[in-house]
Write a protein that holds these residues in place. Structure first.
Motif, PDB file in Angstrom:
ATOM      1  N   VAL A 107       0.974  -1.396  -0.042  1.00  0.00           N
ATOM      2  CA  VAL A 107       0.033   0.082  -0.044  1.00  0.00           C
ATOM      3  C   VAL A 107       0.941   1.195   0.025  1.00  0.00           C
ATOM      4  N   THR A 108       2.085   1.175   0.884  1.00  0.00           N
ATOM      5  CA  THR A 108       2.963   2.387   0.766  1.00  0.00           C
ATOM      6  C   THR A 108       3.227   2.810  -0.602  1.00  0.00           C
ATOM      7  N   GLU A 109       3.757   1.591  -1.172  1.00  0.00           N
ATOM      8  CA  GLU A 109       4.534   1.711  -2.533  1.00  0.00           C
ATOM      9  C   GLU A 109       3.474   2.207  -3.366  1.00  0.00           C
ATOM     10  N   VAL A 110       2.454   1.926  -3.359  1.00  0.00           N
ATOM     11  CA  VAL A 110       1.116   2.221  -4.562  1.00  0.00           C
ATOM     12  C   VAL A 110       0.862   3.888  -4.107  1.00  0.00           C
ATOM     13  N   VAL A 111       0.655   4.052  -2.832  1.00  0.00           N
ATOM     14  CA  VAL A 111       0.261   5.404  -2.626  1.00  0.00           C
ATOM     15  C   VAL A 111       1.492   6.382  -2.908  1.00  0.00           C
ATOM     16  N   ALA A 112       2.678   5.986  -2.804  1.00  0.00           N
ATOM     17  CA  ALA A 112       3.809   6.842  -3.222  1.00  0.00           C
ATOM     18  C   ALA A 112       3.970   6.845  -4.641  1.00  0.00           C
ATOM     19  N   ALA A 113       3.655   5.829  -5.429  1.00  0.00           N
ATOM     20  CA  ALA A 113       3.751   5.815  -6.980  1.00  0.00           C
ATOM     21  C   ALA A 113       2.702   6.823  -7.360  1.00  0.00           C
ATOM     22  N   CYS A 114       1.307   6.699  -6.799  1.00  0.00           N
ATOM     23  CA  CYS A 114       0.167   7.618  -7.347  1.00  0.00           C
ATOM     24  C   CYS A 114       0.640   8.966  -6.903  1.00  0.00           C
ATOM     25  N   ALA A 115       0.885   9.205  -5.886  1.00  0.00           N
ATOM     26  CA  ALA A 115       1.401  10.597  -5.387  1.00  0.00           C
ATOM     27  C   ALA A 115       2.364  11.331  -6.372  1.00  0.00           C
ATOM     28  N   ALA A 116       3.262  10.306  -6.757  1.00  0.00           N
ATOM     29  CA  ALA A 116       4.312  10.941  -7.551  1.00  0.00           C
ATOM     30  C   ALA A 116       4.149  11.251  -9.127  1.00  0.00           C
ATOM     31  N   SER A 117       2.741  10.781  -9.293  1.00  0.00           N
ATOM     32  CA  SER A 117       2.178  10.819 -10.533  1.00  0.00           C
ATOM     33  C   SER A 117       1.083  11.823 -10.598  1.00  0.00           C
ATOM     34  N   GLY A 118       0.430  12.336  -9.371  1.00  0.00           N
ATOM     35  CA  GLY A 118      -0.633  13.069  -9.281  1.00  0.00           C
ATOM     36  C   GLY A 118      -2.055  12.551  -9.449  1.00  0.00           C
ATOM     37  N   VAL A 119      -1.890  10.948  -9.340  1.00  0.00           N
ATOM     38  CA  VAL A 119      -3.203  10.343  -9.617  1.00  0.00           C
ATOM     39  C   VAL A 119      -3.855   9.945  -8.238  1.00  0.00           C
ATOM     40  N   ALA A 120      -5.145  10.234  -8.237  1.00  0.00           N
ATOM     41  CA  ALA A 120      -5.973  10.084  -7.053  1.00  0.00           C
ATOM     42  C   ALA A 120      -5.973   8.637  -6.652  1.00  0.00           C
ATOM     43  N   ILE A 121      -6.284   8.367  -5.414  1.00  0.00           N
ATOM     44  CA  ILE A 121      -6.264   7.149  -4.816  1.00  0.00           C
ATOM     45  C   ILE A 121      -7.703   7.230  -3.941  1.00  0.00           C
ATOM     46  N   VAL A 122      -8.260   6.007  -4.526  1.00  0.00           N
ATOM     47  CA  VAL A 122      -9.666   5.868  -4.016  1.00  0.00           C
ATOM     48  C   VAL A 122      -9.698   4.371  -3.247  1.00  0.00           C
ATOM     49  N   PRO A 123      -9.689   4.453  -2.033  1.00  0.00           N
ATOM     50  CA  PRO A 123      -9.626   3.215  -1.175  1.00  0.00           C
ATOM     51  C   PRO A 123     -10.960   2.668  -1.271  1.00  0.00           C
ATOM     52  N   GLN A 124     -11.211   1.338  -1.243  1.00  0.00           N
ATOM     53  CA  GLN A 124     -12.447   0.683  -1.321  1.00  0.00           C
ATOM     54  C   GLN A 124     -12.094  -0.569  -0.665  1.00  0.00           C
ATOM     55  N   GLY A 125     -13.508  -1.174   0.253  1.00  0.00           N
ATOM     56  CA  GLY A 125     -13.528  -2.316   1.092  1.00  0.00           C
ATOM     57  C   GLY A 125     -14.317  -3.081   0.350  1.00  0.00           C
TER      58      GLY A 125
END
Length: 486
Positions: free
Chosen positions: A61-79
């Motif tokens: 999750v940490t790596e995914v969030v960091a990659a999206c943040a670097a690209s300016g792409v939003a993250i939508v958490p989902q359960g």
């Protein structure tokens, strides 16, 4: 055209990186594969995503969030995708990646002595309950979606349910969280301490934030002894006001043992029985004010088997109800004599949402009020609703003041011609006058942003925006939810 091609190339690079992090099998990028993830349970909210990413660990999750943040792409958490307000699907205007936490299903530890459990965000609520039951313990959070909702979603929305009257919402059951913030840093607060005055409590900040401040990846929860005895009854009470008196009298007589005190109006019961013909009304005739009551105890004396085969707690509750009938608080009552009868009563209660949906178009207000004002709201709102052509189908967690006030078309009225906005305005004005809340346990998501703008205190909205800006300056965490734009 050149800008579009550059954007596509950047997205391809991001997707390749995400694939490296979670593995090719755990990233979905085709519209058909993503369809189930881009629509919420109600079917009212649909979005588009670059991909659905399914990490299996906090490190991923940490790596995914960091990659999206670097690209300016939003993250939508989902359960578990059981939300009712559009909080778990992307909104237009910003490229998004759906972060599905359903592979994070480890129950990391269970401390039977300390009565705590650490579970990851993707653990299904019912699975957690079954696991802790093996140790003679209970996790009391309970509602109809328990077989598919996940712990992460429960935390993100601060879910409630039928046992709040005794145990509180998800927030009250949580002792600490692990979460990934928008910059990829990790908060690790899974100690399970019941006293820890060392500064701001980030747990309480992220619970109920609907993923707008970070991604909750795990949590430590309080556990309780599994009750050794339960007594369940369905009551017809003289009025809603008197139902509150019944609640308090039963609480006083049982030492606060009421676990559920659920209100069901007669029109709601009628809709349930039409949708599920095998469900029979528990009482003959019209119910004045229907209440599903359950008390539970861990005291050995309450679980004792009497000569007639009943258990002590059932016998005690029967005596209490008889006294309340003698005092004319209760009109009629049915006490479950077996686990099968108890199950039938709970099935009736938990079939409400499906039944209202099957009945036809409806709008459900998830509201809460001080207990002293519940009857006033229902009486006045019912009158207004009927005058506008609506049939109220009201149920609720009466023990904690939470009503699910459903507006359906009254007989001979067509839904499409009814003044829904007028009815909502009447309800919100009445809530404001009676010190109620327009959102009790389902969250804000997308659906309640307009009323959030209109009714939330400006100072509170300003503080929420300041916190959001401080933690998520680029607005990449679940944008378009919970906090209205200025």
């Amino acid at each position: 055209m050149l800008g579009s091609r550059l954007l596509e190339a950047e997205n391809d690079v991001l997707l390749e990186r995400l694939s490296e992090i979670v593995g090719p099998a755990n990233i979905l990028a085709l519209s058909g594969d993503m369809a189930a993830y881009t629509e919420d349970w109600t079917g009212k909210y649909r979005g588009e995503a670059l991909a659905v990413v399914r990490p299996a660990s906090t490190a991923e999750v940490t790596e995914v969030v960091a990659a999206c943040a670097a690209s300016g792409v939003a993250i939508v958490p989902q359960g578990g995708r059981t939300g009712l307000c559009g909080g778990g699907v992307p909104v237009p205007g910003k490229p998004s990646v759906i972060l599905s936490l359903t592979r994070m299903t480890k129950i990391r530890s269970l401390d039977a002595a300390g009565r705590t459990v650490v579970a990851e965000a993707g653990v299904v609520l019912e699975t957690l309950q079954a696991e802790v039951a093996k140790s003679g313990l209970a996790f009391p959070l309970s509602f109809g979606a328990k077989g598919s909702c996940t712990i992460g979603g429960n935390l993100a929305t601060n879910a409630g349910g039928s046992n709040v009257v005794r145990y509180g919402n998800t927030r009250e059951l949580c002792l600490g969280i692990e979460a990934v913030l928008p910059d990829g840093s990790v908060i690790n607060a899974l100690t399970g301490l019941r006293k820890d005055n060392t500064g701001y409590d980030f747990k309480d900040l992220l619970i109920g934030a609907e993923g707008t401040l970070g991604v909750i990846t795990a949590a430590v929860f309080k556990l309780f002894p599994e009750p050794t005895a339960r007594a369940t009854a369905f009551l017809s009470v003289a009025s809603l006001d008197q139902a509150i008196e019944v609640l308090n009298k039963v609480q006083d007589r049982t030492g606060g043992a009421v676990e559920a005190f659920e209100y069901m109006s007669q029109p709601a019961i009628d809709v349930i029985c039409r949708a599920f013909p095998d469900i029979r009304p528990p009482l003959e005739g019209t119910v004045e004010t229907g209440v599903l009551l359950e008390v539970a105890s861990i005291r050995p004396a309450d679980g004792r088997v009497l000569q007639d085969g009943s258990i002590g707690l059932q016998n005690d509750l029967m005596e209490i109800l008889a006294e309340l009938m003698e005092a004319e608080f209760i009109v009629d009552a049915m006490l479950a004599q077996s686990e099968r009868q108890r199950g039938e009563l709970w099935r009736m209660r938990e079939s409400v949402l499906e039944s209202i949906t099957a009945n036809g178009p409806a709008h459900i207000l998830d509201i809460s009020l001080p207990l002293a004002n519940v009857a006033t709201f229902v009486t006045e709102m019912d009158q207004e609703a009927h005058s506008l052509g609506f049939q109220p189908l009201t149920i609720g967690h009466l023990g904690d003041g939470n009503l699910h006030y459903a507006l359906a078309a009254a007989p001979s009225y067509d839904w499409s011609g009814l003044p829904l906005e007028t009815a909502k305005e009447v309800a919100f004005a009445l809530l404001t006058r009676l010190n109620g809340s327009f959102s009790a346990e389902h969250g804000i998501g997308q659906s309640k942003l307009p009323v959030m703008t209109k009714l939330k205190e400006p100072a509170q909205l300003a503080a929420m925006r300041a916190i959001k800006t401080a933690l998520d300056p680029n607005n990449i965490m679940n944008p378009g939810k919970l906090i209205p734009l200025k």
